[in-house]
Enzyme design. Structure first.
Site, PDB file in Angstrom:
ATOM      1  N   ALA A 108      38.168  27.798  20.177  1.00  0.00           N
ATOM      2  CA  ALA A 108      38.777  27.064  19.057  1.00  0.00           C
ATOM      3  C   ALA A 108      39.337  28.053  18.030  1.00  0.00           C
ATOM      4  O   ALA A 108      38.753  29.112  17.829  1.00  0.00           O
ATOM      5  CB  ALA A 108      37.728  26.165  18.407  1.00  0.00           C
ATOM      6  N   PRO A 109      40.500  27.735  17.424  1.00  0.00           N
ATOM      7  CA  PRO A 109      41.268  26.485  17.498  1.00  0.00           C
ATOM      8  C   PRO A 109      42.301  26.420  18.637  1.00  0.00           C
ATOM      9  O   PRO A 109      43.119  25.512  18.664  1.00  0.00           O
ATOM     10  CB  PRO A 109      41.976  26.457  16.145  1.00  0.00           C
ATOM     11  N   GLY A 110      42.297  27.371  19.556  1.00  0.00           N
ATOM     12  CA  GLY A 110      43.145  27.239  20.750  1.00  0.00           C
ATOM     13  C   GLY A 110      44.397  28.091  20.765  1.00  0.00           C
ATOM     14  O   GLY A 110      45.200  27.981  21.690  1.00  0.00           O
ATOM     15  N   GLY A 111      44.562  28.962  19.788  1.00  0.00           N
ATOM     16  CA  GLY A 111      45.755  29.824  19.765  1.00  0.00           C
ATOM     17  C   GLY A 111      45.839  30.720  20.990  1.00  0.00           C
ATOM     18  O   GLY A 111      46.903  30.889  21.586  1.00  0.00           O
ATOM     19  N   LYS A 112      44.701  31.278  21.392  1.00  0.00           N
ATOM     20  CA  LYS A 112      44.714  32.199  22.535  1.00  0.00           C
ATOM     21  C   LYS A 112      44.774  31.429  23.864  1.00  0.00           C
ATOM     22  O   LYS A 112      45.357  31.907  24.827  1.00  0.00           O
ATOM     23  CB  LYS A 112      43.516  33.142  22.465  1.00  0.00           C
ATOM     24  N   ASP A 148      34.131  26.080  23.608  1.00  0.00           N
ATOM     25  CA  ASP A 148      33.680  26.428  22.264  1.00  0.00           C
ATOM     26  C   ASP A 148      32.411  25.651  21.956  1.00  0.00           C
ATOM     27  O   ASP A 148      32.235  24.526  22.431  1.00  0.00           O
ATOM     28  CB  ASP A 148      34.752  26.117  21.216  1.00  0.00           C
ATOM     29  N   ASP A 173      27.705  26.329  24.798  1.00  0.00           N
ATOM     30  CA  ASP A 173      27.163  27.533  24.177  1.00  0.00           C
ATOM     31  C   ASP A 173      27.442  28.717  25.095  1.00  0.00           C
ATOM     32  O   ASP A 173      27.084  28.690  26.279  1.00  0.00           O
ATOM     33  CB  ASP A 173      25.647  27.334  23.986  1.00  0.00           C
ATOM     34  N   ASP A 180      36.435  35.950  22.620  1.00  0.00           N
ATOM     35  CA  ASP A 180      36.770  36.183  21.212  1.00  0.00           C
ATOM     36  C   ASP A 180      35.492  35.873  20.434  1.00  0.00           C
ATOM     37  O   ASP A 180      35.282  34.757  19.968  1.00  0.00           O
ATOM     38  CB  ASP A 180      37.926  35.249  20.813  1.00  0.00           C
ATOM     39  N   CYS A 229      37.564  39.524  15.175  1.00  0.00           N
ATOM     40  CA  CYS A 229      38.396  39.755  13.984  1.00  0.00           C
ATOM     41  C   CYS A 229      37.531  40.401  12.904  1.00  0.00           C
ATOM     42  O   CYS A 229      37.544  40.018  11.741  1.00  0.00           O
ATOM     43  CB  CYS A 229      39.054  38.461  13.498  1.00  0.00           C
TER      44      CYS A 229
END
Length: 428
Positions: A255-259, A276, A302, A321, A374
Site C-alpha cells: 500500500a498504497p500501490g505505487g510500486k 499489505d 502480515d 518495501d 524510505c
C-alpha cells in the site's frame, strides 16, 4: 464554515498530531471537507507549515510567554503558533493574519483570551528582528528533535546539516510516466502543450519533476492512467527489481500501490501479488489499479507470516518495501519528526529482520529480492542487510554497495528524490 475558523482548525489539527500522536494524513482530510476549495490549500499550508517549523514556533512562545498554556487552553498555544507561522512564512498581510488568528479564539469558545493572543503576536512583531537573530544561534534552528539530529550526526558527520535542511524544504512534485501509453519525452511534449514544464531524471527512465506543483486533474491524461504521482526515489526500485513478463512477482508492504502499478507498467504480463498488513490502506491499491486499468492479486496479510496468505508459493522476484521510520520522506510528512521516537528505530529494525527472514524461503533459487526503505538511518538499511547476509548463506548482494556497506542510500535533495535505500539480493 467561516474563513477565520481556518486558523482554529489548523491549531486543532496540529494539537491532535502533537498531543495525541495522530498522523496528519488522517487528521487533515476530514477537516478539508468542511471548507471551500480555495481554503483547502491554505488549511494544508498552515498545518504542514506549523509542523515543519514547530521547533522555531515553540522557541518563540517560550521566549514571549512566562508560562505555557495547559489543559483546555492548550489549543490556544497552537493557535498562537499558527499566528507566528503566518507572520514569518506566508504572504498573508500581517494585519489580516493577526485579526483572523485573534478571532480564532471565539471559534474555540475562548473569547476572553483574544487580548492575550493579540498581545503575544504584537510583541513578536515589535521584537521580531532580535528574536530571530537569537534563534539563529540556538540548536532549535535545525527544526528537528534532538534524538533525530543526534542519529543524523552519527550516521552522516559531513552531511547531517544538508539532510536536515532538505527535510525542512517543500518537496518537489515527481511524476511517473506510464510507458504503456507514452514515452517520457512524448508525455513531456503534452505537458508543455498544457502550459507546464518538467525535468527528467538522469537515472530513472520514467521520472519527471514538475517545475512547479500542479493539481493532478491538470496533468495530461491523469484520469486515463498516463501518469502517476510518485517520488523519483520510489521509482528507483524498478531499476533493481527488473520485473519481466510471465514472472510471479510479490510486492510486499504494497500500500498504497505505487510500486505495484509500476511493476505492471514495466512488465504488463507479470503475475503480481500485492500484500499489505493494513486493510484500510489496501483500498488505495485497488484505486490505483482501477485508474490505470490493471489487475493484480491483492491480499491483506502480515509479512512475518507468509504461509497464511501465499501458502508455499515461491516467487521469481520480491519487492520488500519494508516498514520503516520514514526519515527519508520528512519533507513530505513533517509530522514524522514529532510522531517518531528514538526507541522506535530498534523496534522497526527488529520487525524488518523478521519479515526478511520469513519471506526469503518464498523466493525461488536464482530469484531477486529488492529490500527498500524510505529511511536514511543505517540501523534500518545497511546494518540490516549486513546482518541478514551474515545469517543467510544462500543470499548474495548484487550491484548495490559492498559487503562492508551493503545497499545504496539516496539522501533527500532539493531537486532530487526523497531519502531512500535499496539492496538487491539474489538467492544462490
Amino acid at each position: 464554515m467561516k474563513r477565520q475558523n481556518l486558523r482554529t482548525m489548523a491549531a486543532q489539527a496540529v494539537e491532535q498530531v502533537i498531543e495525541q500522536g495522530q498522523s496528519l494524513s488522517n487528521v487533515l482530510p476530514p477537516l478539508q471537507q468542511k471548507v471551500s476549495d480555495k481554503d483547502k490549500a491554505l488549511l494544508q499550508e498552515l498545518c504542514f507549515g506549523v509542523l515543519r517549523t514547530l521547533s522555531q514556533l515553540e522557541w518563540l512562545i517560550n521566549k514571549l510567554m512566562s508560562r505555557p498554556m495547559s489543559g483546555k487552553q492548550r489549543t490556544v498555544h497552537y493557535l498562537i503558533m499558527v499566528g507566528f507561522y503566518q507572520l514569518l512564512h506566508t504572504r498573508i498581510p500581517p494585519h489580516a493574519a493577526l485579526a483572523e488568528t485573534v478571532e480564532g479564539a471565539v471559534a474555540i469558545k475562548r473569547p476572553q483570551l483574544k487580548g492575550l493572543i493579540n498581545g503575544v503576536l504584537r510583541q513578536f512583531q515589535r521584537q521580531q528582528d532580535e528574536l530571530l537573530a537569537e534563534f539563529a544561534q540556538s540548536e532549535a534552528r535545525f527544526l528537528h528533535p534532538e534524538w533525530l539530529l543526534n542519529r543524523l550526526k552519527k550516521a552522516y558527520p559531513q552531511q547531517w546539516k544538508d539532510i536536515a535542511d532538505a527535510n525542512n524544504q517543500r518537496p518537489p512534485m515527481w511524476l511517473r510516466v506510464n510507458r504503456i501509453h507514452h514515452t517520457r519525452d512524448a508525455w513531456l511534449s503534452l505537458l508543455e502543450e498544457a502550459g507546464m514544464s518538467g525535468f527528467t531524471h538522469a537515472a530513472y527512465p520514467d521520472a519527471v519533476r514538475l517545475a512547479s506543483a500542479a493539481p493532478v486533474h491538470a496533468l495530461p491524461g491523469f484520469e486515463e492512467g498516463w501518469v502517476t504521482v510518485q517520488d523519483a526515489s520510489a521509482q528507483g526500485c524498478m531499476t533493481w527489481l527488473e520485473p519481466k513478463d510471465g514472472e510471479q512477482i510479490l510486492d510486499l508492504c504494497a500500500a498504497p500501490g505505487g510500486k505495484t502499478t509500476h511493476i505492471l507498467e514495466v512488465a504488463p504480463l507479470a503475475n503480481v501479488m500485492a500484500v499489505d498488513v493494513d486493510e484500510q490502506r489496501l483500498s488505495r491499491v485497488y484505486d490505483n489499479l482501477k485508474r490505470l486499468g490493471m489487475k493484480a492479486q491483492v491480499k491483506q496479510g502480515d509479512g512475518r507470516k507468509p504461509a497464511d496468505w501465499c501458502g508455499d508459493t515461491r516467487f521469481d522476484r520480491i519487492l520488500l518495501d519494508a516498514p520503516c521510520s520514514a526519515t527519508g520522506v520528512i519533507r513530505r510528512h513533517p509530522d514524522i519528526k514529532w510522531l517518531r521516537r528514538d526507541r522506535d528505530i530498534k523496534e522497526l529494525a527488529q520487525l524488518q529482520s523478521e519479515i526478511l527472514d520469513a519471506i526469503w524461503p518464498h523466493l525461488k533459487p536464482g530469484g531477486t529480492l529488492v529490500y527498500a526503505t524510505c529511511s536514511v538511518l543505517p540501523e534500518e538499511n545497511s546494518q540490516q542487510i549486513a546482518a541478514f547476509l551474515k545469517r543467510t548463506p544462500d543470499a548474495t548482494l548484487h550491484d548495490t554497495g559492498t559487503p562492508e556497506y551493503p545497499g545504496l542510500q539516496n539522501l533527500p535533495g532539493a531537486e532530487e528524490g526523497d531519502g531512500f535505500f535499496y539492496a538487491k539480493l539474489i538467492k544462490k
